[in-house]
Design a protein around this motif. Structure first.
Motif, PDB file in Angstrom:
ATOM      1  N   PHE A 223      26.607   2.659   0.459  1.00 51.33           N
ATOM      2  CA  PHE A 223      27.548   1.533   0.452  1.00 51.33           C
ATOM      3  C   PHE A 223      26.911   0.306  -0.176  1.00 51.33           C
ATOM      4  O   PHE A 223      27.472  -0.316  -1.088  1.00 51.33           O
ATOM      5  N   ASN A 224      25.732  -0.071   0.322  1.00 46.82           N
ATOM      6  CA  ASN A 224      25.044  -1.260  -0.202  1.00 46.82           C
ATOM      7  C   ASN A 224      24.334  -0.980  -1.513  1.00 46.82           C
ATOM      8  O   ASN A 224      24.475  -1.726  -2.492  1.00 46.82           O
ATOM      9  N   GLY A 225      23.553   0.110  -1.546  1.00 43.41           N
ATOM     10  CA  GLY A 225      22.790   0.406  -2.759  1.00 43.41           C
ATOM     11  C   GLY A 225      23.678   0.728  -3.938  1.00 43.41           C
ATOM     12  O   GLY A 225      23.373   0.356  -5.079  1.00 43.41           O
ATOM     13  N   GLY A 226      24.786   1.409  -3.690  1.00 47.39           N
ATOM     14  CA  GLY A 226      25.702   1.728  -4.774  1.00 47.39           C
ATOM     15  C   GLY A 226      26.377   0.509  -5.352  1.00 47.39           C
ATOM     16  O   GLY A 226      26.820   0.517  -6.502  1.00 47.39           O
ATOM     17  N   SER A 227      26.453  -0.572  -4.557  1.00 44.99           N
ATOM     18  CA  SER A 227      27.081  -1.800  -5.049  1.00 44.99           C
ATOM     19  C   SER A 227      26.275  -2.470  -6.149  1.00 44.99           C
ATOM     20  O   SER A 227      26.778  -3.382  -6.810  1.00 44.99           O
ATOM     21  N   ALA A 228      25.037  -2.030  -6.350  1.00 48.13           N
ATOM     22  CA  ALA A 228      24.270  -2.511  -7.506  1.00 48.13           C
ATOM     23  C   ALA A 228      24.851  -1.983  -8.805  1.00 48.13           C
ATOM     24  O   ALA A 228      24.602  -2.548  -9.885  1.00 48.13           O
ATOM     25  N   LEU A 229      25.605  -0.867  -8.711  1.00 45.12           N
ATOM     26  CA  LEU A 229      26.260  -0.239  -9.863  1.00 45.12           C
ATOM     27  C   LEU A 229      25.279   0.161 -10.960  1.00 45.12           C
ATOM     28  O   LEU A 229      25.638   0.246 -12.137  1.00 45.12           O
ATOM     29  N   ALA A 230      24.042   0.401 -10.575  1.00 45.34           N
ATOM     30  CA  ALA A 230      23.029   0.857 -11.531  1.00 45.34           C
ATOM     31  C   ALA A 230      21.845   1.416 -10.759  1.00 45.34           C
ATOM     32  O   ALA A 230      21.578   1.007  -9.620  1.00 45.34           O
ATOM     33  N   ALA A 231      21.145   2.332 -11.365  1.00 46.62           N
ATOM     34  CA  ALA A 231      19.904   2.852 -10.791  1.00 46.62           C
ATOM     35  C   ALA A 231      18.760   1.987 -11.300  1.00 46.62           C
ATOM     36  O   ALA A 231      18.499   1.946 -12.497  1.00 46.62           O
ATOM     37  N   GLY A 232      18.112   1.268 -10.402  1.00 44.99           N
ATOM     38  CA  GLY A 232      17.039   0.384 -10.845  1.00 44.99           C
ATOM     39  C   GLY A 232      16.478  -0.433  -9.704  1.00 44.99           C
ATOM     40  O   GLY A 232      16.622  -0.088  -8.528  1.00 44.99           O
TER      41      GLY A 232
END
Length: 449
Positions: A223-232
């Motif tokens: 939920f939170n990590g995916g909200s970055a909308l990028a792997a990094g």
């Protein structure tokens, strides 16, 4: 197309989808044995109706071009039926369909959270109607305010909180948790208290609640990590701050329990984890790891204290949605104004880092706007539905048990009752056995031997 980021958001989306059964188990374990199936059905049902709203016009209302550039609502005809998002966009770094389903789960989880406040007293059919109407009238506009950013070329204009106000809300402290928490309070006030309150059924399964809380914790990383909308780096920092806040909040909640009640309970520990996850949701990209510990500890203490106030204030919040999601969401959103670290992914500076009071004021405006809009519209919606189709369960259903009367099922068959469809078969079997015994009795002893 960014393959690494696409893979990460695919995994994050699957993590968020696990929050649905996680929430059902967390809520289900805390209610009485006669209501667990109803809570599960309310949770899954809210998700199901949200899919229709989101597909028909919901995604458009959130991410379409804002009407008149006012930042209040997106063009509901921008992506009708989501047909346009299944076509690959050569200019996009993520598949549009992936963003659509990721955000659909945000909408679904938000309305599902509300059901925990009103279990044991809401009719199931009207709850589904409420869920669809609430997502349409409350969630979609607020999500547009918060999640819709202006496009880089200026062709698509987004929401006023994200762009004009420029408040920080990394993953939905306002649109998800403050929104659902204050909506839960409005719905509680319309429905009134359960029969027998403040007495309430004992939790039917604390281990179920703990398992559900653990699944929620896992899903929250998506939920939170995916909200970055990028792997990094941003996603990585968010996972760290999310973990820290959850752990610190658990200890904060248990500290309150130990001081006040002289016991550190399992249910309290799991509730503390959820409180910390709620509070860090808006701040996970804005604070340092130490800041996350501070937010988590504050949330654990504040939410544990807030859930006790419902008895003094006289509102019947069945599973403490107000005390955890509203209080935790407001706390986490406001603490960004104090603890925002310019070295964190959001790059904003809070008061304690020399940024002055400006960011704190911006965060407060976002909180007040969401509180006011969500409470008023939810209260009016609940009143209209209650006066027309009726939201409240009849008294006799509340007394007898929601699971059996409404769903025709029991979570646990502790009485050895035969399930209704099998009752006729069981009776027939007994007749056959009795007839056979009668025949055998009539046969001479020598022949029987």
């Amino acid at each position: 197309m960014d393959a690494a980021s696409t893979a990460w958001i695919l995994a994050a989306t699957m993590g968020v989808s696990l929050m649905v059964p996680g929430l059902a188990l967390f809520y289900g374990g805390m209610v009485g044995a006669r209501s667990i199936l109803n809570v599960v059905m309310m949770t899954f049902g809210a998700v199901a109706v949200t899919a229709f709203v989101w597909t028909l016009f919901g995604y458009s209302a959130v991410f379409g071009d804002s009407y008149g550039g006012a930042g209040l609502l997106g063009d509901v005809a921008a992506y009708p039926g989501l047909g346009g998002v299944i076509v690959e966009d050569p200019a996009a770094t993520l598949p549009p369909a992936l963003v659509a389903v990721f955000q659909a789960l945000f909408a679904a989880i938000t309305v599902a959270i509300i059901c925990g406040a009103v279990v044991d007293r809401v009719r199931f059919g009207p709850w589904l109607v409420f869920s669809a109407a609430w997502v349409t009238l409350v969630y979609l506009p607020i999500a547009h305010w918060v999640f819709a950013f202006d496009s880089a070329d200026g062709a698509v204009r987004g929401g006023w909180i994200a762009n004009t106000l420029a408040a920080v809300d990394f993953a939905g402290g306002t649109a998800v948790h403050i929104n659902s928490g204050i909506a839960a309070l409005a719905l509680i006030l319309v429905l009134g208290k359960r029969i027998g309150w403040p007495g309430q059924p004992r939790p039917n399964s604390v281990p179920f609640a703990a398992l559900g809380g653990g699944i929620l914790w896992f899903g929250w990383f998506g939920f939170n990590g995916g909200s970055a909308l990028a792997a990094g780096n941003s996603a990585s920092v968010v996972l760290l701050t999310t973990f820290n806040a959850a752990c610190a909040a658990m200890l904060g909640w248990l500290l309150v329990e130990r001081i006040v009640d002289k016991h550190a309970t399992t249910l309290g520990g799991v509730s503390g984890v959820v409180a910390g996850l709620v509070a860090i949701t808006p701040a996970c990209g804005a604070v340092s790891p130490l800041g996350a510990l501070a937010i988590g500890l504050a949330a654990g203490v504040a939410c544990a204290s807030a859930v006790r106030l419902k008895y003094r204030l006289g509102y019947d919040d069945s599973l403490d949605v107000v005390g955890v999601h509203l209080v935790g969401g407001v706390l986490g959103t406001l603490l960004i104004g104090l603890l925002a670290d310019p070295a964190a992914p959001n790059g904003r500076t809070g008061l304690l880092y020399g940024g002055g009071f400006e960011l704190l004021g911006v965060q407060a405006i976002a909180v007040i706007a969401v509180l006011a809009y969500s409470f008023v519209i939810t209260w009016v919606l609940a009143k209209v539905l209650d006066r027309t189709i009726g939201l409240r369960l009849p008294r006799e259903v509340e007394e007898e048990g929601v699971d059996v009367v409404v769903h025709g099922e029991r979570a646990y068959d502790l009485d050895g009752h035969v399930h209704a469809p099998l009752a006729g078969i069981a009776a027939r079997e007994q007749e056959v056995v009795a007839s056979a015994e009668a025949v055998i009795t009539d046969v001479p002893t020598a022949a029987r031997d």
